[in-house]
Every structure is written in structure tokens, then in C-alpha cells.
Design a protein around this motif. Structure first.
Motif: not given
Ligand code: AMP
Ligand code: MG
Length: 564
Positions: A66, A68, A153, A155, A161
Motif C-alpha cells: 500500500k 502505508r 483499506s 487502496n 478507500s
């Protein structure tokens, strides 16, 4: 983890898409999960990107896929409530009540984590968010995998999302081995995240389950006191001063600039028309995306010429006032208008304390969290931005907030308009009370606390009753508790969108106040009236911590920056 020979293999760079029908269809994705691989799956809120929550190497793949940031914790998903106790150190009566009332459902409960949960999952926090989704595909998949599933999520970090399997494909195809397609998500907005480590719930992220639903469920069971908590925000044992803000969560960033179209007198039609015409008059770059309801769409079709119409791409979510449909379509709408290459998106705003609140939270993040403010008056030497604090009688909490805010403004100023470093903008706060009598002095406890803690002088304060004029003239209006916000919005429905409690504003902005021990502090402030001097001081300290935590977001919303 399973024996390697039993683990399915998906070639690097390939993504399998599964449309599960029978139980057997879950064997392959479940085996991937059990073997430490990533699988995206549908839930009733949004699609999740799952990994075995007890396997640190598997969880690390989520952050990599991701992009993230490592300080953003993951939610752990289970298929049965009986799978929760091993994941946490204990379940409080409040947590149990919320589990009984809302699981399975769109809610995440933050509890103290057990040793089974790696630090990577909780981003180093001592707590873990637990959720049991209400989607048959998610439940089947987790049950078959036989492990708790950590899933944010599905994405790429920073994009909206995903609420359809195609959204996941667009973001993550080739980066993950498998996507389970269960059709579009029903709710469309991420779960309500509730901290239940204390005896009072704190909403960290608004969602479909609201505070009044929590109160209805657990006040009846005698778990929660009705109305506001009667203990002061800081009780006697807890002297900890809360730490400043944690506005760490990334905002969704659509490529298009977004504008929110709020209803006026219950209607958005004319607001849409004005916004469309002004965009077309500016000859903005590219086409205009309009995220609206059915009759708003019909109205615009009727009012616009065919040439004007060609400049517009519509995404119609359903009935104009259907918040469920708007929430369900929001992320799909942003994504599809964005990929159609529009230069600006006009999106429907909603007023309300239910799902509307969660919807506006996401919409404002997408729009860059800017409120439409009256333009600053350019002809004045020093045009002003102003904030109003409201409590009950305007003799204690709101005058203290006013004094604290004005002190901070004096210390942190002067201010200029964003992008105009040479401008000068004045910033000030005032206060009022919903049921105030005009002209009463501040309470002695408040005067003393303000003097001792902030060298602020409240001795000349005269209370004021909140008026229509005050609400319309101030740029932002904050109430000291959520109940005050509810009442004030009822009194001033036309301007309801301007009015928020500290707690609502902080949850909308993902501002989290933590005490020294890491616990989340509630931002609703009970009335210290008639209490010991120390309670007044604690109230003043809480107000200071709250205003300091909200400060950067307030300046941002007011469109001003400290001039240096
Ligand atoms: P996502 O599933 O991508 O929406 O991300 C999960 C979100 O849940 C995080 O961004 C946090 O807002 C929230 N969350 C998860 N675990 C915790 C926790 N232990 N404490 C506070 N918030 C959490
Ligand atoms: Mg997310």
C-alpha cells in the motif's frame, strides 16, 4: 503457518480474481492468507487488504503493497466474537456491551492488545482495533483461513478507500496475489473506530455507528451514564497533561479540486447551479464533475444549455437527501470522476449527526478539509477571522476558552492570509452561552484558574446569550460538549453546518489527545460549577490542551498562517 508444500503459488506480478459462490471457492484465498500472503476482500464498509495478523512478515507486506506509513495502525478482523478474547488483555463491560450490540457490523473497538498482536499491527501502540465485519464473504474467508486477519483499506495510501473490486484492481493489481470480488460495498465509508479502553467511549473516527447509537445501546444496559459523563475530564488521580495532537493520518487526495455544495433552506439545487455557472464562467481547466442526487441532476439538465452540458460529467448517487446512497457512492464517485479527468468536482454536502457526520468527515478530507468562508474584506487594514465558544451560562467554560484562545493568538501571531505573506489578518475569540443571562460575571473558580494558570484576567467578563448574529458573524463555532452542539444546531438550523463540539471537530480532523499513559482523553467538558477549586483548574488545563491540539487545524480552516 502451513507447511510450504500446502501453500498455493501465484507467480510474482500476477493477481488472481476470485468470485466466490461455493464454500470450495474460499479454499485458495484462505490458504494464501494462512501461508502469509495478502488477499483483498470485501466487507460491508470498504474492501480490506488482509494478512495473518499474528504473522509479522505477512503484515509487513501490507505496508509495502500500500505504501502505508508505519505509524498508521491496522484493524484486526475476526469471524466470531469468541475469537476476540485471546487478542486483547481484557474486555471491559463497555466493550462487551458494544460487542453485543454492534458486532458483526461497521464498528472497530480499540482495546489493550495481547502478546499475540505484533507491534507492527498496532503501530507500536499498546492497543489494537478489533472488528467483526457483517459481510458473508469476509466472514467465510476469515473462518476458512483460521487466523485473525489484519486489514487496512485495500487502496494505495493516499487514494480513496475502495468500495468495489475494480477499485482494488486499479490500485493494487500486480502487487498482491489475490482479490476476492464480492460486489460493491453496502455502507461505503470505513468503520466507526471507538476507543473503549476507558469507561467512557471515545470516537476516534466517525462512521455509520454514531455516539447516540452507542448511548442508546449501552445506557439502557446501565453501562453508560445518560447525557454527559459526570466525572470531570481529568479525575483526581490522573494529573497527566494530555499530549499535543496526532493529526497523522493521510488525507485522500483526488486529482481534481473538490468543492462541497451545502444545502441552503434544505435545498442544494440553486447552490449547484450557481457553482456550475461560476466554474463555466471561469473556464476552469478541463471538465466539471458533479456528484449529486437525482432531482438535482434533472434540474441542472433543464437549466443548462447543451454547450454548457457538454462541459459536465455527472455521477448521480440516488435521491437528493438519501445519505445512505451518497455514502455508498462517495468513493466510487470520486474515483470515477477523477479518472474521467475532470478539473473540479462539486460534491453534495449533508447536514446531520448520523451517517452525515461520517460522510462529511470523508468528504472534507477529500476536499482538503477547507470550509467555504466569507472572503476577507480586502479594504480593511486588518480584516478579521473570529471564533466563538459556546457553553451553557457563559460564566465558566466558554470564557476560559475565549481567554486561552486569545492568549494563544497573541503569542503565536501575527497572522497573514494563506498564500499572501504580506497581508495582515487579525484573529480573535469571543464566547456566549445557550441559556446565558446577559451581564453575569465569570464564576470565581474560573477567574482564579484563568489567573493562576494563564495570567488571564476574567474579572471584567460579562456573560452573553447566544444570538443569530453571533452565529452568522463568527467563522467557526465550538461548543464545549456534544450536547451543546446538538441543542445549538436545533436553535440555528440554517447555520448548523458551522457548529461543532470540540469532540466532533477533533474526530472529524483525526486529532487525538493522549494522556501520558497513552490513553485517549475525551474532549467533552462537563460543567465544573460548584466543584472544588481543583476541578476548575483541571477544566482550564483540559481546555488549554484541546485548543492547542486543534490550533493548526483551526488556522488551516480559517485560511491563515502565522506570519514570521
Ligand atoms: P484503515 O483500515 O486503512 O481505515 O486504517 C485503520 C484505521 O483504524 C487507522 O488509520 C486508525 O484510524 C484506526 N485504528 C486502528 N487501530 C487503532 C488503534 N489501536 N488505536 C487508534 N486507532 C486505531
Ligand atoms: Mg485506509
Amino acid at each position: 503457518m502451513r507447511h510450504r508444500d500446502l501453500c498455493p503459488k501465484v507467480p510474482e506480478g500476477e493477481t488472481r480474481i476470485i468470485h466466490p459462490v461455493t464454500d470450495e471457492d474460499y479454499v485458495f484465498p484462505a490458504a494464501l492468507l494462512a501461508c502469509g500472503e495478502l488477499v483483498a476482500f470485501p466487507t460491508e464498509t470498504v474492501y480490506g487488504l488482509g494478512a495473518d495478523a499474528t504473522n509479522e512478515a505477512a503484515v509487513a507486506k501490507i505496508f509495502a503493497a500500500k505504501g502505508r506509513p508505519g505509524d498508521n495502525p491496522l484493524i484486526v478482523h475476526v469471524a466470531r466474537k469468541s475469537d476476540i478474547p485471546p487478542l486483547v488483555t481484557h474486555i471491559t463491560p463497555l466493550a462487551q456491551c458494544l460487542m453485543d450490540a454492534f458486532m458483526p457490523g461497521p464498528v472497530t473497538l480499540v482495546m489493550p492488545k495481547s502478546r499475540l498482536i505484533p507491534d507492527l499491527v498496532s503501530a507500536g501502540l499498546p492497543t489494537v482495533g478489533i472488528r467483526m465485519p457483517a459481510h458473508p464473504v469476509a466472514l467465510n474467508l476469515i473462518r476458512h483461513a483460521g487466523v485473525p486477519v489484519a486489514a487496512p483499506s485495500a487502496n494505495m495510501s493516499g487514494s480513496p478507500s475502495p468500495t468495489r473490486a475494480e477499485h482494488v484492481e486499479k490500485d493494487l493489481s500486480g502487487r498482491i496475489p489475490c482479490i476476492v470480488d464480492g460486489g460493491p460495498c453496502d455502507v461505503g465509508i470505513e468503520s466507526t473506530v471507538i476507543d473503549v479502553t476507558d469507561s467512557w467511549p471515545v470516537i476516534l473516527r466517525p462512521g455509520a455507528i454514531t455516539m447516540s447509537m452507542l448511548e442508546d445501546a449501552c445506557a439502557k444496559a446501565g453501562i453508560l451514564p445518560h447525557g454527559q459523563p459526570d466525572s470531570p475530564a481529568f479525575d483526581a488521580e490522573n494529573q497527566g497533561v494530555p499530549k499535543a495532537p496526532g493529526m497523522k493520518y493521510r488525507h485522500y487526495a483526488p486529482k481534481a479540486e473538490m468543492r462541497i455544495v451545502m444545502p441552503e433552506s434544505g435545498d442544494r439545487k440553486t447552490q449547484y447551479l450557481e457553482a456550475v455557472l461560476s466554474f463555466l464562467a471561469d473556464r476552469g481547466d478541463g471538465k466539471l464533475g458533479v456528484f449529486c442526487g437525482n432531482s438535482e441532476h434533472e434540474f441542472l439538465e433543464m437549466e443548462l444549455t447543451p454547450e454548457q452540458h457538454q462541459q459536465i460529467i455527472f455521477y448521480v448517487f440516488g435521491g437528493d437527501t438519501d445519505i445512505d446512497a451518497a455514502a455508498r457512492g462517495l468513493f466510487d464517485g470520486i474515483r470515477s470522476l477523477d479518472s474521467a479527468g475532470v478539473g473540479r468536482i462539486l460534491a453534495a454536502g449533508f447536514v446531520g449527526a448520523g451517517l452525515e457526520h461520517a460522510y462529511m468527515n470523508r468528504l472534507e478530507k477529500a476536499a482538503g478539509a477547507k470550509r467555504e468562508l466569507e472572503p476577507l474584506e480586502a479594504d480593511r487594514d486588518s480584516p478579521c477571522r473570529s471564533v466563538l465558544f459556546v457553553c451553557t451560562g457563559n460564566t465558566c467554560r466558554s470564557p476560559m476558552a475565549e481567554a486561552i484562545f486569545n492568549k494563544m493568538a497573541a503569542e503565536k501571531g501575527p497572522f497573514s492570509e494563506m498564500g499572501q505573506p504580506r497581508s495582515e489578518v487579525c484573529l480573535s475569540a469571543s464566547s456566549a452561552g445557550i441559556y446565558a443571562v446577559n451581564g453575569s460575571p465569570a464564576e470565581a473558580g474560573a477567574v482564579e484558574a484563568a489567573k493562576n494558570l494563564f495570567a488571564a484576567d476574567l474579572s471584567g467578563h460579562a456573560s452573553r446569550k447566544t444570538t443569530d448574529e453571533m452565529i452568522s458573524e463568527n467563522d467557526m463555532i465550538f461548543t464545549v460538549t456534544r450536547e451543546h452542539a446538538v441543542i445549538l444546531r436545533r436553535f440555528f438550523p440554517e447555520l448548523a453546518w458551522k457548529i461543532e463540539s470540540f469532540s466532533e471537530y477533533m474526530s472529524r480532523k483525526s486529532i487525538i489527545l493522549r494522556a501520558d499513559d497513552g490513553t485517549v482523553r475525551k474532549a467533552d467538558l462537563p460543567d465544573p460549577f460548584g466543584q472544588h477549586r481543583i476541578v476548575y483548574e483541571k477544566t482550564a488545563m483540559s481546555l488549554h490542551a484541546i485548543i492547542e491540539a486543534m490550533w493548526p487545524a483551526i488556522l488551516d480552516d480559517l485560511g491563515i498562517v502565522a506570519a514570521d
